[in-house]
Design a protein around this motif. Structure first.
Motif, PDB file in Angstrom:
ATOM      1  N   LEU A 152      40.632  44.419  39.376  1.00  0.00           N
ATOM      2  CA  LEU A 152      40.208  44.580  37.827  1.00  0.00           C
ATOM      3  C   LEU A 152      40.784  43.370  37.028  1.00  0.00           C
ATOM      4  CD1 LEU A 152      39.363  46.100  35.409  1.00  0.00           C
ATOM      5  CD2 LEU A 152      41.666  47.508  35.739  1.00  0.00           C
ATOM      6  N   ALA A 153      41.790  42.874  37.565  1.00  0.00           N
ATOM      7  CA  ALA A 153      42.494  41.603  36.853  1.00  0.00           C
ATOM      8  C   ALA A 153      41.692  40.134  37.010  1.00  0.00           C
ATOM      9  CB  ALA A 153      43.766  41.213  37.391  1.00  0.00           C
ATOM     10  N   ARG A 154      41.114  40.382  38.153  1.00  0.00           N
ATOM     11  CA  ARG A 154      39.771  39.347  38.447  1.00  0.00           C
ATOM     12  C   ARG A 154      38.655  39.260  37.451  1.00  0.00           C
ATOM     13  NH1 ARG A 154      40.373  35.936  42.593  1.00  0.00           N
ATOM     14  NH2 ARG A 154      41.670  37.673  43.715  1.00  0.00           N
ATOM     15  N   LYS A 155      38.371  40.764  37.466  1.00  0.00           N
ATOM     16  CA  LYS A 155      37.050  40.822  36.702  1.00  0.00           C
ATOM     17  C   LYS A 155      37.327  40.711  35.135  1.00  0.00           C
ATOM     18  CE  LYS A 155      33.929  44.749  35.281  1.00  0.00           C
ATOM     19  NZ  LYS A 155      33.464  46.029  35.970  1.00  0.00           N
ATOM     20  N   PHE A 171      36.009  37.947  32.387  1.00  0.00           N
ATOM     21  CA  PHE A 171      35.198  38.221  31.200  1.00  0.00           C
ATOM     22  C   PHE A 171      35.855  37.662  30.140  1.00  0.00           C
ATOM     23  CE2 PHE A 171      35.534  40.973  27.520  1.00  0.00           C
ATOM     24  CZ  PHE A 171      34.037  41.169  27.294  1.00  0.00           C
ATOM     25  N   ALA A 172      37.204  37.448  30.206  1.00  0.00           N
ATOM     26  CA  ALA A 172      38.021  36.709  29.164  1.00  0.00           C
ATOM     27  C   ALA A 172      37.603  35.283  29.012  1.00  0.00           C
ATOM     28  CB  ALA A 172      39.299  37.021  29.263  1.00  0.00           C
ATOM     29  N   ARG A 173      37.409  34.708  30.097  1.00  0.00           N
ATOM     30  CA  ARG A 173      37.231  33.389  30.428  1.00  0.00           C
ATOM     31  C   ARG A 173      35.877  32.755  29.574  1.00  0.00           C
ATOM     32  NH1 ARG A 173      35.676  29.321  34.474  1.00  0.00           N
ATOM     33  NH2 ARG A 173      37.240  27.618  34.242  1.00  0.00           N
ATOM     34  N   THR A 174      34.911  33.838  29.686  1.00  0.00           N
ATOM     35  CA  THR A 174      33.535  33.253  28.851  1.00  0.00           C
ATOM     36  C   THR A 174      34.009  33.306  27.233  1.00  0.00           C
ATOM     37  OG1 THR A 174      33.128  35.814  28.576  1.00  0.00           O
ATOM     38  CG2 THR A 174      32.254  34.688  30.745  1.00  0.00           C
ATOM     39  N   THR A 194      39.728  46.807  26.398  1.00  0.00           N
ATOM     40  CA  THR A 194      38.749  47.933  26.599  1.00  0.00           C
ATOM     41  C   THR A 194      38.127  48.010  27.862  1.00  0.00           C
ATOM     42  OG1 THR A 194      37.977  47.957  24.114  1.00  0.00           O
ATOM     43  CG2 THR A 194      36.435  48.917  25.511  1.00  0.00           C
ATOM     44  N   LEU A 195      37.600  46.613  28.524  1.00  0.00           N
ATOM     45  CA  LEU A 195      36.943  46.899  29.626  1.00  0.00           C
ATOM     46  C   LEU A 195      38.185  47.351  30.562  1.00  0.00           C
ATOM     47  CD1 LEU A 195      35.207  43.556  31.552  1.00  0.00           C
ATOM     48  CD2 LEU A 195      37.183  44.711  32.315  1.00  0.00           C
ATOM     49  N   ILE A 196      39.411  46.801  30.554  1.00  0.00           N
ATOM     50  CA  ILE A 196      40.276  47.401  31.690  1.00  0.00           C
ATOM     51  C   ILE A 196      40.469  48.766  31.446  1.00  0.00           C
ATOM     52  CG2 ILE A 196      42.797  47.281  32.112  1.00  0.00           C
ATOM     53  CD1 ILE A 196      42.526  44.196  31.339  1.00  0.00           C
ATOM     54  N   ARG A 197      40.811  49.445  30.324  1.00  0.00           N
ATOM     55  CA  ARG A 197      40.963  50.859  30.001  1.00  0.00           C
ATOM     56  C   ARG A 197      39.937  51.747  30.559  1.00  0.00           C
ATOM     57  NH1 ARG A 197      44.615  52.867  26.047  1.00  0.00           N
ATOM     58  NH2 ARG A 197      45.802  51.344  25.209  1.00  0.00           N
ATOM     59  N   PHE A 214      46.980  37.626  36.637  1.00  0.00           N
ATOM     60  CA  PHE A 214      45.850  36.560  37.236  1.00  0.00           C
ATOM     61  C   PHE A 214      45.809  35.415  36.144  1.00  0.00           C
ATOM     62  CE2 PHE A 214      41.220  35.653  37.208  1.00  0.00           C
ATOM     63  CZ  PHE A 214      41.276  34.833  38.294  1.00  0.00           C
ATOM     64  N   GLU A 215      45.749  34.258  36.515  1.00  0.00           N
ATOM     65  CA  GLU A 215      45.560  33.174  35.560  1.00  0.00           C
ATOM     66  C   GLU A 215      44.097  32.478  36.056  1.00  0.00           C
ATOM     67  OE1 GLU A 215      47.759  29.237  33.892  1.00  0.00           O
ATOM     68  OE2 GLU A 215      47.949  29.714  36.312  1.00  0.00           O
ATOM     69  N   PRO A 216      43.097  32.882  35.053  1.00  0.00           N
ATOM     70  CA  PRO A 216      41.791  32.358  35.256  1.00  0.00           C
ATOM     71  C   PRO A 216      41.616  30.927  35.465  1.00  0.00           C
ATOM     72  CG  PRO A 216      41.805  34.170  33.969  1.00  0.00           C
ATOM     73  CD  PRO A 216      43.346  33.768  34.041  1.00  0.00           C
ATOM     74  N   SER A 217      42.278  29.945  34.452  1.00  0.00           N
ATOM     75  CA  SER A 217      42.302  28.750  34.399  1.00  0.00           C
ATOM     76  C   SER A 217      42.603  27.903  35.680  1.00  0.00           C
ATOM     77  CB  SER A 217      42.828  28.164  33.462  1.00  0.00           C
ATOM     78  OG  SER A 217      42.476  28.816  32.297  1.00  0.00           O
ATOM     79  N   SER A 218      43.488  28.460  36.641  1.00  0.00           N
ATOM     80  CA  SER A 218      43.929  28.180  38.023  1.00  0.00           C
ATOM     81  C   SER A 218      43.200  28.693  39.068  1.00  0.00           C
ATOM     82  CB  SER A 218      45.402  27.773  37.832  1.00  0.00           C
ATOM     83  OG  SER A 218      46.085  29.120  38.038  1.00  0.00           O
ATOM     84  N   GLY A 219      43.016  30.068  38.834  1.00  0.00           N
ATOM     85  CA  GLY A 219      42.492  30.792  39.823  1.00  0.00           C
ATOM     86  C   GLY A 219      43.512  31.347  40.850  1.00  0.00           C
ATOM     87  N   GLU A 220      45.085  31.296  40.318  1.00  0.00           N
ATOM     88  CA  GLU A 220      46.236  31.988  40.490  1.00  0.00           C
ATOM     89  C   GLU A 220      46.019  33.546  40.503  1.00  0.00           C
ATOM     90  OE1 GLU A 220      49.284  28.642  41.829  1.00  0.00           O
ATOM     91  OE2 GLU A 220      49.423  29.201  39.884  1.00  0.00           O
ATOM     92  N   MET A 221      46.092  34.283  41.538  1.00  0.00           N
ATOM     93  CA  MET A 221      46.290  35.332  41.675  1.00  0.00           C
ATOM     94  C   MET A 221      47.978  35.823  41.981  1.00  0.00           C
ATOM     95  SD  MET A 221      45.170  38.588  40.900  1.00  0.00           S
ATOM     96  CE  MET A 221      43.177  38.354  40.943  1.00  0.00           C
ATOM     97  N   PHE A 222      48.825  36.282  41.343  1.00  0.00           N
ATOM     98  CA  PHE A 222      50.023  36.663  41.629  1.00  0.00           C
ATOM     99  C   PHE A 222      50.110  38.323  41.867  1.00  0.00           C
ATOM    100  CE2 PHE A 222      50.324  33.230  38.996  1.00  0.00           C
ATOM    101  CZ  PHE A 222      51.328  32.277  39.556  1.00  0.00           C
ATOM    102  N   THR A 223      50.581  38.781  42.867  1.00  0.00           N
ATOM    103  CA  THR A 223      50.622  40.216  43.114  1.00  0.00           C
ATOM    104  C   THR A 223      51.795  40.685  43.799  1.00  0.00           C
ATOM    105  OG1 THR A 223      49.561  39.968  45.503  1.00  0.00           O
ATOM    106  CG2 THR A 223      47.980  40.264  43.492  1.00  0.00           C
ATOM    107  N   ALA A 224      52.183  42.058  43.418  1.00  0.00           N
ATOM    108  CA  ALA A 224      53.288  42.668  43.951  1.00  0.00           C
ATOM    109  C   ALA A 224      53.175  44.086  44.259  1.00  0.00           C
ATOM    110  CB  ALA A 224      54.760  42.324  43.280  1.00  0.00           C
ATOM    111  N   SER A 225      53.696  44.692  44.898  1.00  0.00           N
ATOM    112  CA  SER A 225      53.902  46.220  45.092  1.00  0.00           C
ATOM    113  C   SER A 225      55.325  46.823  45.528  1.00  0.00           C
ATOM    114  CB  SER A 225      52.984  46.959  45.968  1.00  0.00           C
ATOM    115  OG  SER A 225      52.939  46.299  47.424  1.00  0.00           O
ATOM    116  N   LYS A 226      55.737  47.518  45.032  1.00  0.00           N
ATOM    117  CA  LYS A 226      57.214  48.240  45.455  1.00  0.00           C
ATOM    118  C   LYS A 226      57.194  48.529  46.881  1.00  0.00           C
ATOM    119  CE  LYS A 226      61.256  49.641  44.039  1.00  0.00           C
ATOM    120  NZ  LYS A 226      62.132  48.805  43.418  1.00  0.00           N
TER     121      LYS A 226
END
Length: 260
Positions: free
Chosen positions: A13-16, A20-23, A51-54, A118-130
């Protein structure tokens, strides 16, 4: 991997949402920009991205709550809450500076269990789970191990919700002790940088949950130390943020307490 399904969902969802925001970012002359207060901007891109995320959360997890920066609170019944900032770093976004991100977290009974930045400009995706670790583009993240403030930079955040002199005092103390301060106008990204070992730590007197929940979980999962947010109040009321590597945290906290 108890929360793998929610982590996978949030990552995609963050990637999507980022795409969208990058456009909008690539067409910034067409943005409709408003001011919500001192150095607090919002654009139609923020609102449409949230709205897209929600909509995606409501379709996949209809019983979950949502805490979002632009469209307020939805109360759920499942014990889970999604905490979202569609564009963190809007001041950068609307000026064409490629330092902004999409931040999505999921909390269970008020405590974070999934975090994605997610930082679209660099393509870096930071993730974590408990209990599942923290990663950037699939590679494990670790906070810095140094205890020497002169070996890196400390992120310092500021907003109109806190007295200006607190941030100024922190900057002066960091410099006096031989350190360097860092600010890129995106608190979520700076917290991700702490988790990735790029910054020694981060301090801000008050952050809203959508700016910090994801990043604080990453720092903990990457071996760092944080002041834990109160699960009963922080999602809706925000929290103080003090975070750093295990050998830097005490000094960072000392600076923070002397400044606030």
């Amino acid at each position: 991997m108890q929360y793998q399904d929610r982590l996978d969902f949030a990552t995609e969802l963050a990637r999507k949402a980022g795409a969208f925001a990058r456009t909008h970012f690539q067409a910034i002359d067409a943005l409709v920009i408003e001011s919500k207060g001192h150095q607090d901007l919002v654009s139609n891109a923020d609102k449409d991205t949230e709205t897209l995320i929600r909509d995606a959360i409501n379709e996949r997890w209809p019983d979950d709550g949502i805490v979002g920066e632009e469209h307020g609170r939805k109360t759920g019944t499942s014990g889970y809450d999604w905490v979202i900032d569609p564009i963190d770093g809007t001041a950068n976004f609307v000026r064409g500076i490629p330092q902004w991100c999409v931040a999505i977290a999921c909390a269970r009974d008020g405590a974070a269990v999934v975090g994605v930045i997610f930082e679209p400009s660099s393509g870096e995706m930071f993730t974590a789970s408990k209990g599942g670790g923290a990663f950037v583009n699939g590679k494990p993240m670790r906070v810095v191990q140094t205890g020497d403030i002169g070996q890196g930079s400390i992120g310092i955040g500021f907003s109109g919700r806190a007295p200006a002199m607190a941030a100024a005092t922190m900057v002066a103390m960091v410099i006096k002790r031989g350190g360097v301060f860092f600010r890129n106008a995106s608190g979520a990204l700076m917290l991700a940088y702490v988790a990735a070992g790029r910054l020694l730590g981060y301090v801000e007197e008050h952050m809203n949950s959508w700016d910090c929940v994801a990043g604080l979980l990453m720092i903990e999962e990457a071996g760092g130390t944080i002041v834990k947010p109160d699960p009963a109040t922080s999602l809706d009321g925000g929290t103080v943020v003090i975070a750093g590597g295990p050998n830097m945290f005490d000094e960072i906290q000392e600076i923070a307490k002397a400044s606030f």
